[in-house]
Design an enzyme around this catalytic site. Structure first.
Site, mmCIF file in Angstrom:
data_model
loop_
_atom_site.group_PDB
_atom_site.id
_atom_site.type_symbol
_atom_site.label_atom_id
_atom_site.label_comp_id
_atom_site.label_asym_id
_atom_site.label_seq_id
_atom_site.Cartn_x
_atom_site.Cartn_y
_atom_site.Cartn_z
ATOM 1 N N LYS A 166 7.212 -4.680 -12.278
ATOM 2 C CA LYS A 166 7.002 -3.983 -13.521
ATOM 3 C C LYS A 166 7.410 -2.523 -13.414
ATOM 4 O O LYS A 166 7.554 -1.833 -14.419
ATOM 5 C CB LYS A 166 5.492 -4.020 -13.869
ATOM 6 N N GLY A 167 7.586 -2.054 -12.197
ATOM 7 C CA GLY A 167 7.769 -0.618 -11.959
ATOM 8 C C GLY A 167 8.988 -0.001 -12.609
ATOM 9 O O GLY A 167 9.030 1.204 -12.844
ATOM 10 N N GLU A 204 16.017 -1.072 -10.070
ATOM 11 C CA GLU A 204 14.796 -1.101 -9.248
ATOM 12 C C GLU A 204 14.079 0.248 -9.348
ATOM 13 O O GLU A 204 14.721 1.291 -9.515
ATOM 14 C CB GLU A 204 15.212 -1.432 -7.799
ATOM 15 N N ASP A 205 12.748 0.244 -9.251
ATOM 16 C CA ASP A 205 11.997 1.498 -9.321
ATOM 17 C C ASP A 205 12.167 2.334 -8.051
ATOM 18 O O ASP A 205 12.508 3.499 -8.101
ATOM 19 C CB ASP A 205 10.501 1.243 -9.616
ATOM 20 N N ASP A 228 11.993 1.132 -0.707
ATOM 21 C CA ASP A 228 11.117 1.635 0.346
ATOM 22 C C ASP A 228 11.584 1.017 1.666
ATOM 23 O O ASP A 228 12.516 1.512 2.289
ATOM 24 C CB ASP A 228 9.684 1.235 -0.052
ATOM 25 N N PHE A 270 3.403 7.997 -0.703
ATOM 26 C CA PHE A 270 3.222 6.956 -1.720
ATOM 27 C C PHE A 270 3.305 7.617 -3.093
ATOM 28 O O PHE A 270 2.367 8.270 -3.553
ATOM 29 C CB PHE A 270 1.904 6.206 -1.534
ATOM 30 N N ASP A 281 3.159 2.488 -9.500
ATOM 31 C CA ASP A 281 1.693 2.425 -9.506
ATOM 32 C C ASP A 281 1.087 2.541 -8.114
ATOM 33 O O ASP A 281 1.751 2.327 -7.102
ATOM 34 C CB ASP A 281 1.237 1.090 -10.103
ATOM 35 N N ARG A 294 0.971 4.253 -13.705
ATOM 36 C CA ARG A 294 2.306 3.882 -14.184
ATOM 37 C C ARG A 294 2.689 4.698 -15.417
ATOM 38 O O ARG A 294 3.862 4.901 -15.700
ATOM 39 C CB ARG A 294 2.343 2.400 -14.585
HETATM 40 P P1 IMP Z 1 10.260 -2.437 -0.482
HETATM 41 O O1 IMP Z 1 9.381 -1.979 0.655
HETATM 42 O O2 IMP Z 1 11.584 -1.700 -0.498
HETATM 43 O O3 IMP Z 1 10.438 -3.922 -0.439
HETATM 44 O O4 IMP Z 1 9.519 -2.030 -1.816
HETATM 45 C C1 IMP Z 1 9.005 -2.989 -2.663
HETATM 46 C C2 IMP Z 1 8.228 -2.472 -3.816
HETATM 47 O O5 IMP Z 1 7.064 -1.799 -3.341
HETATM 48 C C3 IMP Z 1 8.917 -1.478 -4.730
HETATM 49 O O6 IMP Z 1 9.741 -2.092 -5.694
HETATM 50 C C4 IMP Z 1 7.698 -0.845 -5.388
HETATM 51 O O7 IMP Z 1 7.241 -1.630 -6.472
HETATM 52 C C5 IMP Z 1 6.668 -0.832 -4.255
HETATM 53 N N1 IMP Z 1 6.633 0.483 -3.607
HETATM 54 C C6 IMP Z 1 7.194 0.845 -2.457
HETATM 55 N N2 IMP Z 1 6.940 2.143 -2.183
HETATM 56 C C7 IMP Z 1 6.220 2.623 -3.222
HETATM 57 C C8 IMP Z 1 5.662 3.906 -3.555
HETATM 58 O O8 IMP Z 1 5.789 4.934 -2.845
HETATM 59 N N3 IMP Z 1 4.975 3.972 -4.726
HETATM 60 C C9 IMP Z 1 4.799 2.908 -5.554
HETATM 61 N N4 IMP Z 1 5.314 1.703 -5.282
HETATM 62 C C10 IMP Z 1 6.015 1.555 -4.127
#
Ligand code: IMP
Length: 171
Positions: free
Chosen positions: A41-42, A93-94, A97, A147, A154, A160
């Site tokens: 949803k981000g 993508e939001d 990470d 974070f 969120d 959000r």
């Molecule tokens: P990944 O670790 O790249 O797989 O990130 C997956 C998802 O984790 C992202 O699409 C976000 O929804 C969430 N996420 C990762 N880091 C953050 C952050 O710093 N704040 C909020 N959501 C996060």
């Protein structure tokens, strides 16, 4: 955890950057049908601002994913039904990470949905946290290893709705 006092990116900075990204995307995809594939949803506020600034033939599909808590796996919960085969697909993508969620999605789309081209537009990039290398063709901002919340992002479903980007920190 509590909301930090500082702001990383203001609403004004965000909208200006989104405008720049949209112009670049519009130029790169000129004359082609583009399918935005947004990860719920981000990415909702980013998607809504971005897509309204791209002039041209733009379609939309939505995917909801689950990033596993062990930080090693991802899975797809929901995919909307737009046909992606032979299409130019841009994943929205939001934040990237660890890269695990995006890596999983890109491999899935390549293998199962047959797009002509597949690129990534990430609002935020947190390179220090990367575990899997993933391509980011359009990047809003790079953020430090905190974070971050706001503008769709969120912390336990909170924050959000903030129009800017800040972060949460220990009480
Ligand atoms: P990944 O670790 O790249 O797989 O990130 C997956 C998802 O984790 C992202 O699409 C976000 O929804 C969430 N996420 C990762 N880091 C953050 C952050 O710093 N704040 C909020 N959501 C996060």
């Amino acid at each position: 955890m509590k909301l930090a006092q500082g702001i990383l990116f203001t609403e004004r900075q965000i909208l200006q950057r989104v405008d720049e990204l949209a112009k670049q995307i519009e130029k790169d995809y000129q004359g082609r049908e583009l399918v935005l594939c947004a990860i719920l949803k981000g990415s909702i506020p980013f998607l809504a601002d971005l897509m309204r600034k791209i002039h041209g033939d733009v379609r939309l599909t939505l995917i909801e994913m689950k990033s596993m808590v062990d930080g090693k796996h991802a899975s797809i919960l929901f995919t909307s039904s737009v046909d992606l085969s032979g299409k130019h697909v841009l994943v929205v993508e939001d934040i990237v990470d660890t890269g695990i969620t995006l890596d999983y999605l890109m491999k899935h789309l390549e293998a199962e949905r047959g797009p002509t081209s597949l690129k990534v537009c990430a609002f935020l990039d947190k390179p220090e946290a990367r575990k899997v290398e993933v391509p980011i063709h359009y990047r809003g901002f790079t953020v430090p290893d905190r974070f971050v919340v706001g503008y769709g992002l969120d912390w336990h479903e909170r924050y959000r709705n903030l129009p800017y980007i800040t972060w949460v920190e220990p009480e």
